[in-house]
Design a protein around this motif. Structure first.
Motif, mmCIF file in Angstrom:
data_model
loop_
_atom_site.group_PDB
_atom_site.id
_atom_site.type_symbol
_atom_site.label_atom_id
_atom_site.label_comp_id
_atom_site.label_asym_id
_atom_site.label_seq_id
_atom_site.Cartn_x
_atom_site.Cartn_y
_atom_site.Cartn_z
ATOM 1 N N ASP A 24 0.925 -1.260 -0.098
ATOM 2 C CA ASP A 24 0.110 -0.179 -0.009
ATOM 3 C C ASP A 24 0.756 1.011 0.030
ATOM 4 O O ASP A 24 0.690 2.198 -0.567
ATOM 5 N N LEU A 25 1.935 1.210 0.829
ATOM 6 C CA LEU A 25 2.893 2.350 0.639
ATOM 7 C C LEU A 25 3.546 2.613 -0.590
ATOM 8 O O LEU A 25 3.332 3.622 -1.170
ATOM 9 N N LEU A 26 4.036 1.465 -1.247
ATOM 10 C CA LEU A 26 4.449 1.595 -2.692
ATOM 11 C C LEU A 26 3.443 2.177 -3.567
ATOM 12 O O LEU A 26 3.922 2.872 -4.545
ATOM 13 N N ALA A 27 2.264 1.852 -3.652
ATOM 14 C CA ALA A 27 1.351 2.309 -4.495
ATOM 15 C C ALA A 27 1.191 3.894 -4.536
ATOM 16 O O ALA A 27 0.461 4.325 -5.297
ATOM 17 N N PRO A 30 5.463 8.072 -6.282
ATOM 18 C CA PRO A 30 5.435 8.382 -7.849
ATOM 19 C C PRO A 30 6.602 7.918 -8.259
ATOM 20 O O PRO A 30 7.592 7.176 -7.991
ATOM 21 N N ASP A 31 6.505 7.893 -9.773
ATOM 22 C CA ASP A 31 7.586 7.451 -10.637
ATOM 23 C C ASP A 31 9.040 8.003 -10.048
ATOM 24 O O ASP A 31 8.907 9.298 -9.601
ATOM 25 N N LEU A 32 10.022 7.419 -10.394
ATOM 26 C CA LEU A 32 11.403 7.838 -9.752
ATOM 27 C C LEU A 32 11.771 8.973 -10.991
ATOM 28 O O LEU A 32 11.718 8.669 -12.195
ATOM 29 N N LEU A 57 10.114 -3.945 -4.258
ATOM 30 C CA LEU A 57 10.914 -2.867 -5.063
ATOM 31 C C LEU A 57 11.156 -3.076 -6.359
ATOM 32 O O LEU A 57 11.207 -2.283 -7.442
ATOM 33 N N ALA A 58 11.834 -4.314 -6.501
ATOM 34 C CA ALA A 58 12.266 -4.955 -7.796
ATOM 35 C C ALA A 58 11.245 -5.195 -8.779
ATOM 36 O O ALA A 58 11.478 -5.138 -9.982
ATOM 37 N N ALA A 59 10.132 -5.636 -8.299
ATOM 38 C CA ALA A 59 8.871 -5.731 -9.060
ATOM 39 C C ALA A 59 8.308 -4.401 -9.549
ATOM 40 O O ALA A 59 8.012 -4.627 -10.795
ATOM 41 N N ARG A 60 8.446 -3.496 -8.968
ATOM 42 C CA ARG A 60 7.892 -1.997 -9.345
ATOM 43 C C ARG A 60 8.946 -1.361 -10.370
ATOM 44 O O ARG A 60 8.533 -0.748 -11.091
ATOM 45 N N TRP A 61 10.218 -1.525 -9.727
ATOM 46 C CA TRP A 61 11.336 -0.877 -10.704
ATOM 47 C C TRP A 61 12.347 -1.794 -11.053
ATOM 48 O O TRP A 61 13.345 -1.706 -10.442
ATOM 49 N N PRO A 62 12.057 -2.615 -11.895
ATOM 50 C CA PRO A 62 12.798 -3.766 -12.349
ATOM 51 C C PRO A 62 14.127 -3.508 -12.996
ATOM 52 O O PRO A 62 15.165 -4.227 -12.687
ATOM 53 N N ALA A 63 14.484 -2.215 -13.452
ATOM 54 C CA ALA A 63 15.809 -1.837 -13.717
ATOM 55 C C ALA A 63 16.769 -1.256 -12.673
ATOM 56 O O ALA A 63 17.667 -0.932 -12.645
ATOM 57 N N ALA A 64 16.176 -1.080 -11.621
ATOM 58 C CA ALA A 64 16.793 -0.188 -10.471
ATOM 59 C C ALA A 64 17.766 -1.150 -9.925
ATOM 60 O O ALA A 64 17.794 -2.496 -9.747
ATOM 61 N N LEU A 135 18.613 12.765 -1.234
ATOM 62 C CA LEU A 135 17.838 12.286 -2.460
ATOM 63 C C LEU A 135 18.316 13.210 -3.726
ATOM 64 O O LEU A 135 18.630 14.383 -3.648
ATOM 65 N N VAL A 136 18.069 12.560 -4.825
ATOM 66 C CA VAL A 136 18.358 13.407 -6.041
ATOM 67 C C VAL A 136 17.138 14.329 -6.064
ATOM 68 O O VAL A 136 16.164 14.087 -5.368
ATOM 69 N N PRO A 137 17.150 15.436 -6.740
ATOM 70 C CA PRO A 137 16.311 16.369 -6.920
ATOM 71 C C PRO A 137 14.811 15.368 -7.553
ATOM 72 O O PRO A 137 14.879 14.866 -8.542
ATOM 73 N N GLY A 138 13.513 15.702 -6.658
ATOM 74 C CA GLY A 138 12.506 15.136 -7.326
ATOM 75 C C GLY A 138 12.465 13.597 -6.691
ATOM 76 O O GLY A 138 11.445 13.038 -6.995
ATOM 77 N N GLY A 139 13.356 13.220 -5.891
ATOM 78 C CA GLY A 139 13.510 11.716 -5.296
ATOM 79 C C GLY A 139 12.510 11.764 -3.973
ATOM 80 O O GLY A 139 11.874 12.679 -3.562
ATOM 81 N N THR A 140 12.234 10.494 -3.588
ATOM 82 C CA THR A 140 11.518 10.472 -2.654
ATOM 83 C C THR A 140 11.753 9.566 -1.260
ATOM 84 O O THR A 140 12.697 8.418 -1.711
#
Length: 275
Positions: A24-27, A30-32, A57-64, A135-140
């Motif tokens: 629920d948190l990951l939902a 926002p996009d990275l 996390l890997a399922a949501r952002w598979p290239a990370a 965090l990078v600018p716009g990071g979460t």
């Protein structure tokens, strides 16, 4: 409060219920800001435990490139063996030892996330500034913590630990009801750091199965400091657990279809300014 010894197998006995708040948190994250082909996003999971939730996390952002940090050797061993390595989406998942009380970013990250860990860190809000700065600018920066320290499961545990029989060994073992802040306090702290913050709370009513399921749940988490403190006295440990079990049975009676276990959690998603 000394660090408890963790039992990954016991913790994972309720893995499905425990993973629900992280999902629920990951939902709400926002996009990275960093996306291929600019480069792989960098993600940190603070308090990764056995790594089962880190795989979400890997399922949501598979290239990370995702790094899970924890201070429990037992949890990290489980994570290394079962989850470390390349991910199907071209990213990577690895794990390392770190203490959340002192960890600071050594490079810019797109996402710093923590799942049911910060309640173990006294004064954790004082770490937020360093993490947001990393965090990078716009990071979460996103986290969720239990908000159930005034629930019977914790109140009864503390009352028993402070009783005449146990206070000599256990009075300073457990966290108190101020282990986490109110949602408004987290919102104020995060917005004060220049973030756009989304803070909310949810009470889950888990329907647990089996004999003494609430006791079985807390044996994997909240009861760990007591079990660790009494580890060298098996008979005393069994005595405490027996007294606590009796109190839990009265507080959480079983129903026809299982034992309802209300569990409040607090969530926060804070996005750093773009520039």
């Amino acid at each position: 409060m000394p660090s408890p010894t963790w039992d990954p197998a016991q913790y994972l006995r309720h893995a499905g219920h425990r993973a629900r708040p992280f999902t629920d948190l990951l939902a709400r994250v926002p996009d990275l800001p960093t996306q291929p082909p600019a480069g792989p996003p960098r993600i940190v999971d603070l308090g990764c435990g056995p790594g089962n939730a880190t795989t979400l996390l890997a399922a949501r952002w598979p290239a990370a490139h995702i790094t899970g940090y924890d201070n429990s050797p037992e949890m990290l061993d489980k994570a290394h063996v079962e989850h470390e390595g390349p991910t199907p989406g071209g990213g990577r998942l690895d794990f390392a030892h770190a203490d959340v009380r002192t960890w600071a970013p050594s490079q810019p990250y797109d996402l710093i996330v923590s799942n049911a860990t910060l309640q173990w860190v006294p004064g954790h809000v004082e770490r937020f500034a360093d993490w947001v700065a990393g965090l990078v600018p716009g990071g979460t920066f996103a986290f969720q913590v239990p908000g159930n320290f005034d629930s019977p499961s914790h109140v009864l545990m503390r009352e028993l630990a402070h009783s005449a029989r146990w206070k000599g060994r256990l009075a300073d073992t457990l966290r108190h009801d101020d282990a986490v802040l109110a949602p408004q306090a987290y919102l104020e702290k995060l917005t004060g750091l220049g973030c756009a913050a989304d803070v909310w709370e949810t009470t889950y009513v888990h329907l647990l199965e089996g004999e003494d399921p609430v006791l079985d749940w807390v044996k994997g988490t909240g009861l760990r400091p007591v079990l660790t403190a009494l580890d060298d006295e098996p008979e005393a440990r069994q005595e405490f657990v027996a007294e606590y079990r009796a109190a839990l049975r009265e507080a959480y009676p079983a129903g026809r279809h299982g034992t309802p276990f209300p569990f409040r959690r607090i969530f926060a998603v804070a996005r750093k300014e773009e520039a």
